[in-house]
Write a protein that holds these residues in place. Sequence first.
Motif, PDB file in Angstrom:
ATOM      1  N   ASP A 195     -93.853 -22.590  77.297  1.00  0.00           N
ATOM      2  CA  ASP A 195     -93.469 -23.718  78.138  1.00  0.00           C
ATOM      3  C   ASP A 195     -92.506 -24.664  77.425  1.00  0.00           C
ATOM      4  O   ASP A 195     -92.844 -25.798  77.115  1.00  0.00           O
ATOM      5  N   HIS A 200     -88.251 -21.152  79.731  1.00  0.00           N
ATOM      6  CA  HIS A 200     -87.776 -21.376  81.093  1.00  0.00           C
ATOM      7  C   HIS A 200     -86.367 -20.793  81.287  1.00  0.00           C
ATOM      8  O   HIS A 200     -86.094 -20.152  82.296  1.00  0.00           O
ATOM      9  N   LYS A 221     -95.994 -14.100  90.387  1.00  0.00           N
ATOM     10  CA  LYS A 221     -96.687 -15.083  89.540  1.00  0.00           C
ATOM     11  C   LYS A 221     -95.794 -15.496  88.384  1.00  0.00           C
ATOM     12  O   LYS A 221     -95.130 -14.667  87.774  1.00  0.00           O
ATOM     13  N   GLN A 222     -95.742 -16.792  88.119  1.00  0.00           N
ATOM     14  CA  GLN A 222     -95.006 -17.277  86.950  1.00  0.00           C
ATOM     15  C   GLN A 222     -95.919 -18.160  86.127  1.00  0.00           C
ATOM     16  O   GLN A 222     -96.465 -19.135  86.644  1.00  0.00           O
ATOM     17  N   GLU A 223     -96.120 -17.805  84.872  1.00  0.00           N
ATOM     18  CA  GLU A 223     -96.984 -18.616  84.006  1.00  0.00           C
ATOM     19  C   GLU A 223     -96.194 -19.101  82.794  1.00  0.00           C
ATOM     20  O   GLU A 223     -95.392 -18.361  82.223  1.00  0.00           O
ATOM     21  N   PHE A 224     -96.443 -20.348  82.434  1.00  0.00           N
ATOM     22  CA  PHE A 224     -95.803 -20.917  81.249  1.00  0.00           C
ATOM     23  C   PHE A 224     -96.844 -21.543  80.326  1.00  0.00           C
ATOM     24  O   PHE A 224     -97.033 -22.753  80.331  1.00  0.00           O
ATOM     25  N   PRO A 226     -98.487 -23.063  76.906  1.00  0.00           N
ATOM     26  CA  PRO A 226     -97.858 -23.815  75.819  1.00  0.00           C
ATOM     27  C   PRO A 226     -97.506 -22.887  74.648  1.00  0.00           C
ATOM     28  O   PRO A 226     -98.175 -21.880  74.442  1.00  0.00           O
ATOM     29  N   ALA A 228     -97.507 -21.375  71.159  1.00  0.00           N
ATOM     30  CA  ALA A 228     -98.521 -21.283  70.108  1.00  0.00           C
ATOM     31  C   ALA A 228     -99.896 -21.773  70.552  1.00  0.00           C
ATOM     32  O   ALA A 228    -100.687 -22.225  69.744  1.00  0.00           O
ATOM     33  N   ALA A 229    -100.196 -21.676  71.852  1.00  0.00           N
ATOM     34  CA  ALA A 229    -101.547 -22.007  72.306  1.00  0.00           C
ATOM     35  C   ALA A 229    -102.498 -20.940  71.775  1.00  0.00           C
ATOM     36  O   ALA A 229    -102.170 -19.759  71.804  1.00  0.00           O
ATOM     37  N   TYR A 235    -104.219 -18.469  81.782  1.00  0.00           N
ATOM     38  CA  TYR A 235    -102.886 -18.072  82.239  1.00  0.00           C
ATOM     39  C   TYR A 235    -102.839 -16.557  82.429  1.00  0.00           C
ATOM     40  O   TYR A 235    -102.251 -16.048  83.378  1.00  0.00           O
TER      41      TYR A 235
ATOM     42  N   GLN B 224    -106.339 -28.328  67.690  1.00  0.00           N
ATOM     43  CA  GLN B 224    -106.318 -27.963  69.106  1.00  0.00           C
ATOM     44  C   GLN B 224    -107.720 -27.966  69.709  1.00  0.00           C
ATOM     45  O   GLN B 224    -107.937 -28.481  70.797  1.00  0.00           O
ATOM     46  N   GLU B 255    -108.636 -25.244  84.410  1.00  0.00           N
ATOM     47  CA  GLU B 255    -107.514 -24.571  83.752  1.00  0.00           C
ATOM     48  C   GLU B 255    -107.072 -23.364  84.564  1.00  0.00           C
ATOM     49  O   GLU B 255    -105.882 -23.121  84.755  1.00  0.00           O
ATOM     50  N   ALA B 259    -103.593 -22.877  86.381  1.00  0.00           N
ATOM     51  CA  ALA B 259    -102.690 -21.767  86.059  1.00  0.00           C
ATOM     52  C   ALA B 259    -102.273 -21.031  87.330  1.00  0.00           C
ATOM     53  O   ALA B 259    -101.239 -20.393  87.377  1.00  0.00           O
ATOM     54  N   ASN B 260    -103.101 -21.109  88.376  1.00  0.00           N
ATOM     55  CA  ASN B 260    -102.790 -20.434  89.624  1.00  0.00           C
ATOM     56  C   ASN B 260    -101.935 -21.256  90.555  1.00  0.00           C
ATOM     57  O   ASN B 260    -100.993 -20.769  91.150  1.00  0.00           O
ATOM     58  N   PRO B 263     -98.680 -23.625  87.623  1.00  0.00           N
ATOM     59  CA  PRO B 263     -98.694 -23.148  86.247  1.00  0.00           C
ATOM     60  C   PRO B 263     -98.111 -24.137  85.231  1.00  0.00           C
ATOM     61  O   PRO B 263     -98.642 -24.286  84.139  1.00  0.00           O
ATOM     62  N   SER B 264     -97.031 -24.823  85.599  1.00  0.00           N
ATOM     63  CA  SER B 264     -96.423 -25.717  84.611  1.00  0.00           C
ATOM     64  C   SER B 264     -97.276 -26.951  84.364  1.00  0.00           C
ATOM     65  O   SER B 264     -97.073 -27.670  83.402  1.00  0.00           O
ATOM     66  N   SER B 267    -102.068 -27.618  81.947  1.00  0.00           N
ATOM     67  CA  SER B 267    -102.728 -28.395  80.902  1.00  0.00           C
ATOM     68  C   SER B 267    -102.859 -29.859  81.319  1.00  0.00           C
ATOM     69  O   SER B 267    -103.797 -30.540  80.913  1.00  0.00           O
TER      70      SER B 267
END
Lengths: 426, 291
Positions: A195, A200, A221-224, A226, A228-229, A235, B224, B255, B259-260, B263-264, B267
């Motif tokens: 993200d 992007h 489906k588009q997932e972003f 973070p 280094a999560a 997701y 984290q 979460e 995400a569904n 998605p952006s 968090s």
Amino acid sequence: MKPIQMLAAVASAALLASVSACGSGGSSSTGGSAGGAAGGSTGGSVNIGVSTSLTGSIASFSQSGMQGIQLAVSDLNAGGGILGKKVKVVSADDNLTPATGASNMRSMITNDHVVAMFGPVASSIASAEEQLAAQYKVPIFFHMANDSSLMTKTFTPYAFQIVPNTVMEPRAVADYLAQKIKKGKPITVGTFAPDYSFGHDTVSGFLKALDDLHVNYKVVKQEFPPLAATNIGSYLSALVAAKPDYVFNAQYGGDLDAFTKQAESYGFFKHTTVIGMYGYLDMKALGSQSPAGAIGFDRAPFWAIKNPQMATFVKNYKAKYGDYPSTWATLGYAAVQQWAWGTKKAGSFDGTKLTKVLPGTTPPTILGKLQIRACDHQTETPEYVGTISKTGNSKYNGVHLFDDPMFKAPFDQIALTCAQVKALQP
Amino acid sequence: MDLSAFVTQSIGALSTASSLFIVAAGLTLVFGALRLINIAHGSFYMYGALAATTVVGWFPDSGFWIALIVGPLVALVMGVGVEMGVLRRLYGREHLTQLLATFALLLIFADLALRFWGKNVRSINPPKVVNGNFGLVGARVPAYDMVIIAAAIVVGGGLWLLLTHTTLGWKIRAVVDDPEVLVCSGVNIRMLYTGVFGLGALLAGLAGVVIAPQQAVGPGMDAQIIVAAFIVAVIGGLGSITGAAIGSLIIGIAETLGANLAPSWASTFIYLLMIVVLAVRPWGLLGTPER
């Protein structure tokens, strides 16, 4: 203390921790002899700077990029240095933070008098450093950060990009995909990318390329997640549930490895073709868990580039570091070769002189003879795309490489034209 | 959304919630008994995970099962050391002082981890028996997700038994209400504090081992997780184990929904949720207002 106050304290403490726990601790230099004055006289040494991310999920390949640079410098020095001077590498960790990258670079220029910089991994940091390059008139070579806006929207004559950029790379992948899919056949596509701007940009570049190639696709489906999560579970399960035919993944390094392993645990690769930046390092880390049948793309796979200089480089690299070079090491080495060749041609370490002589030329590097395009200083590096082999390659530590034939996307087919570039430049 | 997609996502949400719960349970347990926010809880978690990668490196076949014992033990030893060496001197001080001290510990442990394990991200595979997937109403379910969920159930059940059905549990609950009376009734309260703190650390270490085969293990995971676990604990109510369970379920579901649907913003969802809880019930869903 109330929960809300504690939360504020905890959050700020944790944020601080993520910044400071890694500890950049100034810069360190290696190789060559002491001293570091720039200038034209013979004897002594000059410094070149590498500020990159030496911590976290991407550390493994920025370190290997650094090894490529160090090997290039020691080869240069073994051949008598450049313009009578030995070259030294000054390096520092940018902690994946633009401000740290910028301050590293500033201190390298003012304290270590570096005559050239070799760029960071993250494009956000590259962008900050590019502006400094222009201000201080010190050339910067991007061998890892590949945002196309570095050479368009924020272009400065002091910047050079050897790595295929965010327009070229997804376009090359889309070309390969369009070749594989029967014309007009409807496919469903998912995307998965970190993200931030690179993720992007690459994803939208890929989808735009599919449009240009008239591929009949639907994004499901588009997932972003973070960058280094550590936990991408939510997701990933959303992506798996959407059951796409193809997934374009723009993650890299540790993130891509973690994705691959977790997706494998869903049996995801059975029905979905994942497209990802599977380079030598990733395949080595994944070993027998390498996703056979998935589509990989790579910016400079040493095993696919056949010329005597490359063979020598691979041999020396292996002797020095005990492993084959990654894409990043290969590009780092070639970037130093470009700089050295240009500096010799200019007859001076002066950055401005270099920017006059280098563009439009074709410096010989281990990648072969590739032109540095005059209009945007982008090296005409091809992108390599292929299908990941079912079997490990016995010649290269049993690592799974691409099946033959793979697609070497020609620069002219995947890059913006000079006219397009000019329209975007300031 | 069809049924198989629903199953995939529900199990995904449950497994996220489970790994969060094991960490948050330890954090909230320590807060409940000691009234101490322990930032270094994230370090215990990270060391558990790092220890697991080392043990699996030594014994590739049976390593994970050994790590399941070694990881929590490493965290336990660290926890007991920290409690006896540092925190014991800080009870009764302001929360902020304790917070700063444990924050300092987090930084020290992070630097030590860099010395021992380096900066690279490490990863291990799940043990062979659970390294695959099985079918469930058309969905493929990662077998290892079941291990994580089972671990959370064992931890939750174990804590419930401990706190409600044992004398030790009775003492732990009593120390929250009235430590002085407990001292008068002959309980070694220092040992009790050390024990509870050690148990919390052990849980963090266990969580670290359990997530190691699924996630990336490396620098930064300590900070984290502490933010995530703290959000869970705050939503559920600091000090409440049941609250932590509910809190982690809420976060897991939020979460996954995030995400569904957007998605952006996935968090961001979590933080929004926390703000809402803090605004409506500052002491959390199952917590009690500070006296």
